[in-house]
Design a protein around this motif. Sequence first.
Motif, mmCIF file in Angstrom:
data_model
loop_
_atom_site.group_PDB
_atom_site.id
_atom_site.type_symbol
_atom_site.label_atom_id
_atom_site.label_comp_id
_atom_site.label_asym_id
_atom_site.label_seq_id
_atom_site.Cartn_x
_atom_site.Cartn_y
_atom_site.Cartn_z
ATOM 1 N N ASP A 409 0.856 -1.182 0.000
ATOM 2 C CA ASP A 409 0.000 0.000 0.000
ATOM 3 C C ASP A 409 0.895 1.235 0.000
ATOM 4 O O ASP A 409 1.972 1.232 0.607
ATOM 5 C CB ASP A 409 -0.893 0.003 1.250
ATOM 6 C CG ASP A 409 -1.910 -1.136 1.226
ATOM 7 O OD1 ASP A 409 -2.241 -1.576 0.111
ATOM 8 O OD2 ASP A 409 -2.334 -1.595 2.300
ATOM 9 N N GLU A 410 0.419 2.307 -0.651
ATOM 10 C CA GLU A 410 1.229 3.522 -0.791
ATOM 11 C C GLU A 410 1.743 4.044 0.545
ATOM 12 O O GLU A 410 2.876 4.508 0.656
ATOM 13 C CB GLU A 410 0.404 4.615 -1.486
ATOM 14 C CG GLU A 410 0.337 4.431 -2.998
ATOM 15 C CD GLU A 410 -0.501 5.500 -3.669
ATOM 16 O OE1 GLU A 410 -0.680 6.577 -3.061
ATOM 17 O OE2 GLU A 410 -0.979 5.259 -4.793
ATOM 18 N N GLU A 411 0.925 3.926 1.611
ATOM 19 C CA GLU A 411 1.310 4.485 2.910
ATOM 20 C C GLU A 411 2.537 3.790 3.515
ATOM 21 O O GLU A 411 3.232 4.367 4.351
ATOM 22 C CB GLU A 411 0.135 4.411 3.885
ATOM 23 C CG GLU A 411 -0.373 2.993 4.117
ATOM 24 C CD GLU A 411 -1.607 2.946 5.010
ATOM 25 O OE1 GLU A 411 -1.517 3.379 6.174
ATOM 26 O OE2 GLU A 411 -2.650 2.455 4.525
#
Length: 609
Positions: A409-411
Amino acid sequence: MELRNVAIIAHVDHGKTTLVDNLLKQAGAFRANQAVAERALDRNDLERERGITILAKSTAVEWKGVKINIVDTPGHADFGGEVERILSMVDGAIVLCDAAEGPLPQTKFVLTKALARGLKPIVVINKVDRQDARPDEVHNEVFDLFAALGATDEQLDFHTMFASGRQGWADLTMDGPRKDLSPMFDLILSHVPAPKVDLDKPFAMNASILEADNFLGRILTGRIEQGTAKVNMPVRVLRQDGTVVETGRLTKLMTFSGLDRVPVDEVQAGDIIAIAGLSDATIPDTIASPEVTEPLPAIPVDPPTLSMTFRINDGPLGGREGKKVTSRQIRDRLFKEIEGNVAIRVKDSEEADSFEVSGRGELQLGVLIETMRREGFELTIGRPRVLTRENPETGEREEPFEEVLVDVDEEFSGVVVEKLSMRKGQMQDMRPSGGGKVRLTFHMPSRGLIGYHGEFLTDTRGTGMMNRLFLGYQPWAGPIEGRRNGSLISNSDGEAIQYALFYLQERGTLFVDPGVKVYVGLILGEHSRDNDLEVNPIKEKKLTNIRAAGKDEALLLTPPRRMSLEQAIAYIEEDELVEVTPSAIRLRKRYLDPHERKKHARRSESAAA
């Protein structure tokens, strides 16, 4: 009868074994009322528990009067040795690719091997019923991969199918009828060539799979390259250098039908057979008629990249939990393993009662240790080390590098990039992969990945996917920082007491429960600081003759951190060992006596200086 030999190859967990289940069912390999386990070919206990294929297996079905031999292969890079030699038995390959994940590192590995063999693969975009499926994009990615790997024009003109192995259908287009797998069978018959063989030459075959059977002894499986095999015919076994290892007879000859091996009296070239009756033949020996003097060519297998030391269990609890504890028993078992596992190497170590075992990765060696543990062995295992080499031209020291593909995930991408960069990873690519996810590609030393996977799962809250592929040897990347925390080490023998552990948990993370047997030098947990700390886990509460006004407060312990075998092996440092017995996995210091530890630590420091 006409023949087709085909292998099913793919990245791990893209649905190979599930697809084979449905191919067998729809070809009538099972009775209508027969109870068949899911992933029927994964018969090994470890395969069923872990949900992965470890050993390549052969099966066969009949379709429209043609016998189709199907070989199911592992998806993990660690078991690549199985894939490499299986491809020598087949004339075609079905490359499976997940409709959401697309081609991953192991897809690239198996495809490279298949293209190098000159095979023309059939591409199957599997799991198109997934909610996040993107079959058209994946189809383009597979084409790009073929082109990047130097496929010929003929190989680039591959046939594509869209399928759901779990639901048991495949079609040539996305909007097909989705009834069954008959289009896949038909495509195999029309697209995979029949084996090109010479029936007039004397019998010869290469052994590709070796397994032990309680009734038949050693069974060798392979494809007959030329001639005809008959029961009780005399044969001799040739090594790759042409030396004759043994002479004997084919006491039992079997072909495959569904999940079973069926005894036959005669088999012709092109078919995949299993034979019994030879005691010394192994992989990749040539088994042939006595008049054959030259061995058949064998595919070279990629060399091992990782090594571990297997030792006897010389701790205070040694010999109490296992039946096989001597170095001779361990040695015999390891040398028996390399007969059938071509990707593993074993040699005697300079240290007494220990052996250097080399393989493709932590998972492969972890599976070997777990298998031995279940057979009643007691072992102590050292920290994994990468196998370096010297460049013959420049004299530079080189180490194995891997291509690492990470989906997160980008985070979480920031923390992953930071951690991999600290471990000498060099980012090659970063691109969005849909659904708020990012795909990162790194080139990094295999050394930097030892022990990282658990940390990766923690950093990505268990949502990250990491895949790796051996890239080749590159110049030594320099020192890589290891574990930052020290260990909590027991300074007493006995049983761990809850009272003592309650006060020790303030010092770090514990690995043991109350009541567990402990000894001097055993690692009880991870210290919250960077130094090792010796502690007393058997300290009891002092009793007084003064009656307490109130009851003692309940001593609540935080549940200990439990490690799997692979996690424990990846966790330890150079001066530590994993003690493996049939009933326990313990961490301990290499030198149990504290004075001995200090002496060796000083010696190591002076040698480094």
